[in-house]
Motif scaffolding. Structure first.
Motif, mmCIF file in Angstrom:
data_model
loop_
_atom_site.group_PDB
_atom_site.id
_atom_site.type_symbol
_atom_site.label_atom_id
_atom_site.label_comp_id
_atom_site.label_asym_id
_atom_site.label_seq_id
_atom_site.Cartn_x
_atom_site.Cartn_y
_atom_site.Cartn_z
ATOM 1 N N VAL A 422 0.959 -1.172 -0.010
ATOM 2 C CA VAL A 422 0.075 0.112 0.079
ATOM 3 C C VAL A 422 1.003 1.236 -0.043
ATOM 4 O O VAL A 422 0.743 2.136 -0.756
ATOM 5 C CB VAL A 422 -1.081 -0.073 1.174
ATOM 6 C CG1 VAL A 422 -1.524 1.401 1.261
ATOM 7 C CG2 VAL A 422 -2.033 -0.889 1.070
ATOM 8 N N VAL A 423 1.961 1.377 0.698
ATOM 9 C CA VAL A 423 2.892 2.347 1.063
ATOM 10 C C VAL A 423 3.429 2.604 -0.579
ATOM 11 O O VAL A 423 3.408 3.656 -0.815
ATOM 12 C CB VAL A 423 3.698 2.262 2.153
ATOM 13 C CG1 VAL A 423 4.650 3.543 2.176
ATOM 14 C CG2 VAL A 423 3.104 2.306 3.539
ATOM 15 N N ALA A 424 3.961 1.475 -0.723
ATOM 16 C CA ALA A 424 4.807 1.590 -2.103
ATOM 17 C C ALA A 424 3.824 2.060 -3.510
ATOM 18 O O ALA A 424 4.242 3.027 -4.030
ATOM 19 C CB ALA A 424 5.468 0.491 -2.448
ATOM 20 N N ALA A 430 1.408 8.905 -6.119
ATOM 21 C CA ALA A 430 1.485 10.309 -6.053
ATOM 22 C C ALA A 430 2.720 11.069 -6.646
ATOM 23 O O ALA A 430 2.554 12.153 -6.992
ATOM 24 C CB ALA A 430 1.752 10.573 -4.403
ATOM 25 N N THR A 431 3.722 10.189 -6.864
ATOM 26 C CA THR A 431 4.811 10.875 -7.535
ATOM 27 C C THR A 431 4.767 10.990 -9.120
ATOM 28 O O THR A 431 5.029 11.836 -9.731
ATOM 29 C CB THR A 431 6.280 9.816 -7.211
ATOM 30 O OG1 THR A 431 6.224 9.879 -5.931
ATOM 31 C CG2 THR A 431 7.578 10.385 -7.705
ATOM 32 N N THR A 432 4.076 10.020 -9.506
ATOM 33 C CA THR A 432 4.074 9.862 -11.040
ATOM 34 C C THR A 432 2.966 10.717 -11.564
ATOM 35 O O THR A 432 2.735 11.086 -12.795
ATOM 36 C CB THR A 432 3.868 8.472 -11.500
ATOM 37 O OG1 THR A 432 3.064 7.812 -10.992
ATOM 38 C CG2 THR A 432 5.211 7.589 -11.408
ATOM 39 N N THR A 433 1.756 10.844 -10.727
ATOM 40 C CA THR A 433 0.621 11.675 -11.298
ATOM 41 C C THR A 433 0.368 12.791 -10.283
ATOM 42 O O THR A 433 -0.143 12.625 -9.398
ATOM 43 C CB THR A 433 -0.368 10.798 -11.199
ATOM 44 O OG1 THR A 433 -0.653 10.027 -9.969
ATOM 45 C CG2 THR A 433 -0.404 9.649 -12.482
ATOM 46 N N PRO A 434 0.792 13.854 -10.409
ATOM 47 C CA PRO A 434 0.744 15.064 -9.363
ATOM 48 C C PRO A 434 -0.492 15.751 -9.303
ATOM 49 O O PRO A 434 -0.774 16.372 -8.480
ATOM 50 C CB PRO A 434 1.793 16.126 -9.994
ATOM 51 C CG PRO A 434 2.097 15.922 -11.510
ATOM 52 C CD PRO A 434 1.745 14.381 -11.523
ATOM 53 N N ALA A 435 -1.492 15.320 -10.276
ATOM 54 C CA ALA A 435 -2.926 15.716 -10.295
ATOM 55 C C ALA A 435 -3.489 15.714 -8.715
ATOM 56 O O ALA A 435 -4.325 16.666 -8.405
ATOM 57 C CB ALA A 435 -3.663 15.156 -11.219
#
Length: 441
Positions: A422-424, A430-435
């Motif tokens: 879940v964390v990974a 969140a990192t790859t899709t900043p929206a």
């Protein structure tokens, strides 16, 4: 009926009140009020009526949720049939939630809530009749359960989509926290009450109590203002076919923040909901504490944590960066589940699950607020329909995944591994899709 209750305008009220809440412009909660639940939405009569009806049905619905599997087990003596009944209710819920979202976007939502709540009440009466007459038919119970879940699938999108018409945008998170807290409280109080009532009044009467509670809901919904579709220039007459359902999915694909909010919940629930392993953990890891005590505490810990999170939701419900709050909540859920999987002490395990429940409450509050604020009113019903399917389906997929992984690797490894995934996965998303992390109101 006074249609002014349907307004969410920010006209300045007496003494500089900007939203009709009795609080002056620029008001900021101080002292203990910064931590306690934000109750501003309850100052709005229409929302207060909707919320008050939830208090009654949150407990009443759990009486039926306990009574149905108990009656099926009493008839068959088989836990497998209890599981089959759960699946019998899942498909109608998913189908009618998707269609119900389109219906909620095409007709007066108050009318739809009245029809569906009345339908659920009638179903509860039918549950009572089959029990009091001693019919003892599992197929009849499964048909009634499927019918009840179909009505619920039609009801939930309209109910949830209506909130944005009853409170202003800056109170959506608080309104969701109030509603979610009541529902989680029902998950704790309802089963306990059912267990206490069955030896006193019998199984059949649980269905009747639920039906009476639903009558209160119908009365409260009838007092809401009309909630017809908001018309826009050139929109024309809306329909409620499967083409409109497909249009809802296209809308999600074109609005990345909505898609990401659904993915966040799927990540948390599918990879990190370990309830299928609670019986094995209670029988093996926590057996020295007493298997029955351990099992009860494990099942109760997450909703208790969610209720506590709701009671202190003033700590987060006023946040404006809703996307970042979802990300943080899902990561916190994953960390807590990992800690639970690594715990050999029952009390430490319960504490980790309670933290997970509080994190899930935060996630529910802000995912719900995103769906209501980022979607237009003509799409809110369909978004809530998809939301209902995701919320209902995710934990059931998790049951299969964790049950399989627990058998292969052991329950503690499966739970801790799921939490780490879940964390990974959430951090990667969140990192790859900043929206999502940039979304704010």
């Amino acid at each position: 009926m006074d249609t002014s209750e349907n307004s969410t305008s920010s006209d300045t009220g007496p003494d500089g009140d900007t939203h009709g809440t009795g609080e002056p412009a620029g008001f900021r909660a101080r002292g203990w009020r910064r931590w306690a639940m934000d109750t501003r939405p309850l100052r709005r009569p229409a929302y207060r009526r909707l919320w008050s009806s939830t208090i009654v049905t949150a407990v009443g619905s759990q009486l039926t949720a306990v009574a149905v599997p108990k009656q099926i087990y009493d008839i068959t003596g088989s836990s497998a049939w209890v599981g089959y009944a759960s699946l019998a209710g899942l498909l109608p819920l998913m189908v009618f939630a998707l269609w119900g979202g389109a219906v909620a976007d095409s007709m007066d939502r108050r009318t739809l809530m009245l029809i569906t709540n009345a339908g659920i009440a009638v179903t509860s009466v039918l549950f009572w009749l089959q029990a009091v007459t001693g019919l003892d038919s599992v197929p009849v119970l499964m048909v009634l359960l499927a019918l009840q879940q179909a009505f619920f699938g039609l009801n939930a999108p309209a109910r949830n989509a209506s909130i944005a018409r009853l409170v202003p945008g800056d109170e959506l998170a608080a309104a969701n926290a109030l509603g979610s807290t009541v529902m989680q409280t029902g998950l704790v109080v309802g089963p306990l009450l059912a267990g206490a009532l069955i030896p006193v009044v019998g199984l059949a009467e649980l269905y009747l109590i639920d039906a009476l509670a639903l009558c209160v809901t119908v009365w409260a919904v009838a007092r809401l203002p009309a909630l017809p579709p908001l018309t826009t220039a050139g929109s024309g007459q809306r329909r409620a076919g499967w083409r409109e359902v497909a249009a809802g999915f296209r809308y999600i694909s074109l609005h990345k923040v909505l898609l990401l909010s659904f993915l966040a919940d799927i990540i948390a629930m599918v990879l990190g909901m370990p309830r299928a392993l609670f019986p094995q953990l209670a029988a093996e890891t926590y057996a020295p504490y007493g298997e029955g005590l351990a099992l009860g505490l494990l099942f109760a810990a997450i909703p208790i944590g969610a209720v506590l999170g709701g009671l202190f939701s003033g700590t987060f419900s006023r946040a404006r960066r809703h996307g970042l709050m979802v990300i943080a909540a899902v990561v916190a859920w994953g960390v807590a589940i990992t800690g639970f999987g690594m715990s050999t002490s029952l009390w430490l395990a319960v504490a980790f699950l309670a933290v997970a429940g509080a994190a899930d409450m935060v996630s529910m509050v802000f995912r719900g607020a995103i769906l209501l604020s980022a979607a237009t009113d003509e799409m809110r019903g369909r978004m809530q329909g998809v939301f209902t399917v995701v919320v209902a389906g995710g934990p059931r997929l998790a049951d299969v995944l964790h049950g399989t992984a627990g058998s292969a690797f052991g329950p503690r490894v499966a739970v801790a591994g799921g939490g780490l995934l879940v964390v990974a996965a959430m951090l990667l998303l969140a990192t790859t899709t900043p929206a999502l992390r940039r979304y704010r109101v």
